[in-house]
Scaffold this active site. Sequence first.
Site, PDB file in Angstrom:
ATOM      1  N   LYS A  11       0.824  -1.209   0.000  1.00 36.93           N
ATOM      2  CA  LYS A  11       0.000   0.000   0.000  1.00 36.93           C
ATOM      3  C   LYS A  11       0.865   1.268   0.000  1.00 36.93           C
ATOM      4  CE  LYS A  11      -4.037  -2.128   2.195  1.00 36.93           C
ATOM      5  NZ  LYS A  11      -5.097  -1.931   3.206  1.00 36.93           N
ATOM      6  N   PHE A  59     -15.886   4.360   6.427  1.00 38.84           N
ATOM      7  CA  PHE A  59     -14.486   4.677   6.152  1.00 38.84           C
ATOM      8  C   PHE A  59     -14.146   4.642   4.662  1.00 38.84           C
ATOM      9  CE2 PHE A  59     -14.714   0.111   7.182  1.00 38.84           C
ATOM     10  CZ  PHE A  59     -14.081  -0.473   6.090  1.00 38.84           C
ATOM     11  N   ARG A  87      -2.883 -14.711   4.003  1.00 40.74           N
ATOM     12  CA  ARG A  87      -3.613 -13.981   5.052  1.00 40.74           C
ATOM     13  C   ARG A  87      -2.922 -14.165   6.406  1.00 40.74           C
ATOM     14  NH1 ARG A  87      -7.406 -10.147   3.637  1.00 40.74           N
ATOM     15  NH2 ARG A  87      -8.179 -10.384   5.745  1.00 40.74           N
ATOM     16  N   THR A  93      -6.112  -7.333  10.156  1.00 39.76           N
ATOM     17  CA  THR A  93      -6.366  -6.055   9.477  1.00 39.76           C
ATOM     18  C   THR A  93      -5.883  -4.883  10.329  1.00 39.76           C
ATOM     19  OG1 THR A  93      -8.314  -7.051   8.463  1.00 39.76           O
ATOM     20  CG2 THR A  93      -8.169  -4.649   8.396  1.00 39.76           C
ATOM     21  N   ARG A 104       2.150  -7.110   8.722  1.00 36.68           N
ATOM     22  CA  ARG A 104       1.499  -5.927   9.296  1.00 36.68           C
ATOM     23  C   ARG A 104       2.074  -5.590  10.675  1.00 36.68           C
ATOM     24  NH1 ARG A 104      -4.575  -7.277   7.001  1.00 36.68           N
ATOM     25  NH2 ARG A 104      -4.495  -5.883   5.198  1.00 36.68           N
ATOM     26  N   ASN A 114      -2.204   0.063   6.630  1.00 38.46           N
ATOM     27  CA  ASN A 114      -1.769  -1.230   7.187  1.00 38.46           C
ATOM     28  C   ASN A 114      -0.876  -2.030   6.219  1.00 38.46           C
ATOM     29  OD1 ASN A 114      -3.814  -1.969   5.477  1.00 38.46           O
ATOM     30  ND2 ASN A 114      -5.008  -3.118   6.987  1.00 38.46           N
ATOM     31  N   HIS A 117      -2.163  -5.477   1.260  1.00 41.34           N
ATOM     32  CA  HIS A 117      -3.456  -6.109   1.000  1.00 41.34           C
ATOM     33  C   HIS A 117      -3.203  -7.561   0.627  1.00 41.34           C
ATOM     34  CE1 HIS A 117      -7.369  -6.977  -0.822  1.00 41.34           C
ATOM     35  NE2 HIS A 117      -6.695  -7.510  -1.827  1.00 41.34           N
TER      36      HIS A 117
END
Length: 139
Positions: A11, A59, A87, A93, A104, A114, A117
Amino acid sequence: MATNRTFSMIKPDAFADGHTGGILTMINEAGYKIKAIKVIKLTDEKAGQFYEVHKERSFFGDLKRVMSAGPIVALVLEKENAVADFRKLIGATNPANAEEGTIRKKYAKSLESNAVHGSDSDENAALESSFFFSQFEIV
Ligand code: GDP
């Protein structure tokens, strides 16, 4: 049946902070092969299309702003059990809940920034990969 590919993004926050190399190292060390990679900057509109599932959420505006704030790295990754294992590798998250050893935990700054993705299903992995890459760009 599970496929062996997932889609990921580094990100804007993590890219801007120079964490691309560190994140790619963690991904490689977890056994993933890179099948496609590109640096690209999303517009607010494109970020909204990618996260359309969240369009009714409070959001959504913030999410579009954060995801179009700077370049991202789009990735198609291959490994057995790719989606579920990825994951686990990225962690929760909200980085406050992410376990030690996850991407993360190491690189995320906040819930909205964070770091990465990761697709949540094989179907979304295929859809999200085709959002960024043509079939000829995935080796
Ligand atoms: P993911 O699959 O773990 O990325 O999580 P989701 O698909 O549920 O959410 C997509 C992205 O929206 C997350 O990675 C967060 O960056 C962001 N997000 C999720 N929940 C919230 C929230 O409550 N507030 C804000 N500001 N962002 C959120």
